[in-house]
Design an enzyme around this catalytic site. Structure first.
Site, mmCIF file in Angstrom:
data_model
loop_
_atom_site.group_PDB
_atom_site.id
_atom_site.type_symbol
_atom_site.label_atom_id
_atom_site.label_comp_id
_atom_site.label_asym_id
_atom_site.label_seq_id
_atom_site.Cartn_x
_atom_site.Cartn_y
_atom_site.Cartn_z
ATOM 1 N N SER A 115 0.836 -1.207 0.000
ATOM 2 C CA SER A 115 0.000 0.000 0.000
ATOM 3 C C SER A 115 0.872 1.258 0.000
ATOM 4 O O SER A 115 0.577 2.234 -0.701
ATOM 5 C CB SER A 115 -0.924 0.003 1.215
ATOM 6 O OG SER A 115 -1.885 -1.031 1.121
ATOM 7 N N HIS A 169 -4.063 4.832 7.632
ATOM 8 C CA HIS A 169 -3.986 4.985 6.176
ATOM 9 C C HIS A 169 -4.411 6.391 5.755
ATOM 10 O O HIS A 169 -3.783 7.015 4.893
ATOM 11 C CB HIS A 169 -4.874 3.945 5.491
ATOM 12 C CG HIS A 169 -4.185 2.639 5.244
ATOM 13 N ND1 HIS A 169 -3.711 2.269 4.009
ATOM 14 C CD2 HIS A 169 -3.871 1.615 6.070
ATOM 15 C CE1 HIS A 169 -3.150 1.080 4.074
ATOM 16 N NE2 HIS A 169 -3.239 0.655 5.324
ATOM 17 N N GLU A 224 -15.337 5.138 -0.487
ATOM 18 C CA GLU A 224 -15.423 3.762 0.007
ATOM 19 C C GLU A 224 -16.510 3.055 -0.778
ATOM 20 O O GLU A 224 -17.699 3.349 -0.619
ATOM 21 C CB GLU A 224 -15.732 3.766 1.514
ATOM 22 C CG GLU A 224 -14.611 4.374 2.343
ATOM 23 C CD GLU A 224 -14.953 4.470 3.814
ATOM 24 O OE1 GLU A 224 -16.148 4.312 4.159
ATOM 25 O OE2 GLU A 224 -14.038 4.703 4.625
#
Length: 314
Positions: free
Chosen positions: A158, A193, A205
């Site tokens: 990530s 994050h 999302e």
């Protein structure tokens, strides 16, 4: 604006004297040394050019009328003068690559602006790593261009995805993981994050990756394919019958192939772990492994991230 560099390193140079870190050790063993920053603009030393102090650095007027924004030192993030589009920016990209994205977001840096890394030091593992990152940061901001990053849990995949898009002026971050208000540990991960991402990035999302890939043309970060697949298998009732998920996989691969976006997607590499002990676990591994292969086949770039190290896959 003609910029000549006699040195690019932070004040201590690179390698740093008496430093025992791996970065300095590699350069020392290779007999390489980068001297502290020393630049010439249009034939005139940087320190002799007309300049105005700005927060984090200097707004420099070149002898031929060009303008440069220069970071004052490691960790500095110079603020641009309102309304100025700079001919060159000399920035601490080792420490703050996202500042380049911020300047592009403000339109102080254009496609014609020369981007120069200065104050480099052992915050980078090697000069080669800087060159690798600069290739991402100087890439056109729009697609189509697809990158698939694979890795295990806590591999750094990530962070690598975020690094590759750090210099983009606008990024849509697509979080495919479910919202778990009843799980404090999960909420803490999600919060970490979010704090790591630049404030001007947009976040959505959603599990509608097909819709995102069809609609977007700029930079998109998808994190990640594994959590998307979990939702798909739940909704399709595919844990006992994996074939029920197949139409959704086909739609995703088709959208991935046809997207106009510059998309970087993170996915779990499931082929290196132990064989799952449950039928549903084996089904997930098999379906995700096959999907990773299909997405990689349709990607300009694919890479495996292990312990924060990146292996580009041909």
């Amino acid at each position: 604006m003609d910029i000549g560099l006699r040195g690019i390193a932070a004040p201590g140079g690179w390698p740093v004297p008496d430093c025992r870190c791996a970065s300095c050790g590699r350069l020392r063993a290779a007999g390489i040394r980068h001297e502290p920053v020393s630049a010439v603009i249009d034939g005139v030393p940087l320190e002799d050019c007309a300049r105005t102090d700005v927060p984090g650095g200097f707004d420099v007027h070149g002898p031929r009328g060009g303008r440069a924004l220069v970071a004052s030192g490691p960790g500095a993030r110079p603020e641009p003068v309102d309304g100025v589009v700079y001919d060159a920016v000399l920035l601490d990209l080792a420490g703050s690559p996202e500042h380049l994205g911020y300047l592009r977001h403000l339109r102080a840096v254009s496609d014609d602006t020369e981007v120069v890394a200065i104050h480099v030091d052992h915050r980078l593992p090697s000069p080669g790593e800087l060159e690798r990152r600069m290739a991402f940061w100087n890439r056109p901001q729009h697609g189509p261009h697809r990158t698939l990053l694979l890795g295990g849990a806590r591999s750094g995949k990530s962070a690598e995805a975020e690094l590759r898009l750090a210099a983009c002026p606008d990024v849509l971050y697509v979080a495919t993981g479910p919202v778990r208000d009843d799980d404090p540990e999960w909420a803490e991960r999600i919060g970490a994050h979010r704090l790591r991402r630049p404030a001007w990035w947009r976040t959505v999302e959603t599990a509608d990756l097909v819709g995102v890939l069809k609609q977007e043309a700029g930079a998109v970060l998808v994190d990640g394919i594994g959590t998307w697949l979990t939702t798909v298998m739940d909704e399709a009732g595919a844990w006992d019958a994996p074939s029920r998920a197949q139409p959704h996989l086909d739609d995703l691969v088709s959208a991935w192939r046809g997207t106009e976006a510059r998309v970087v997607a993170v996915s779990d590499e499931v082929g290196l772990a132990l064989v799952p002990t449950t039928a549903s676990g084996r089904a997930f591994r098999d379906v995700l492994g096959a999907l990773n292969q299909r997405l990689a086949a349709e990607s300009e770039e694919a890479a495996l991230v292990v312990a924060g190290r990146v292996l580009e896959l041909g």
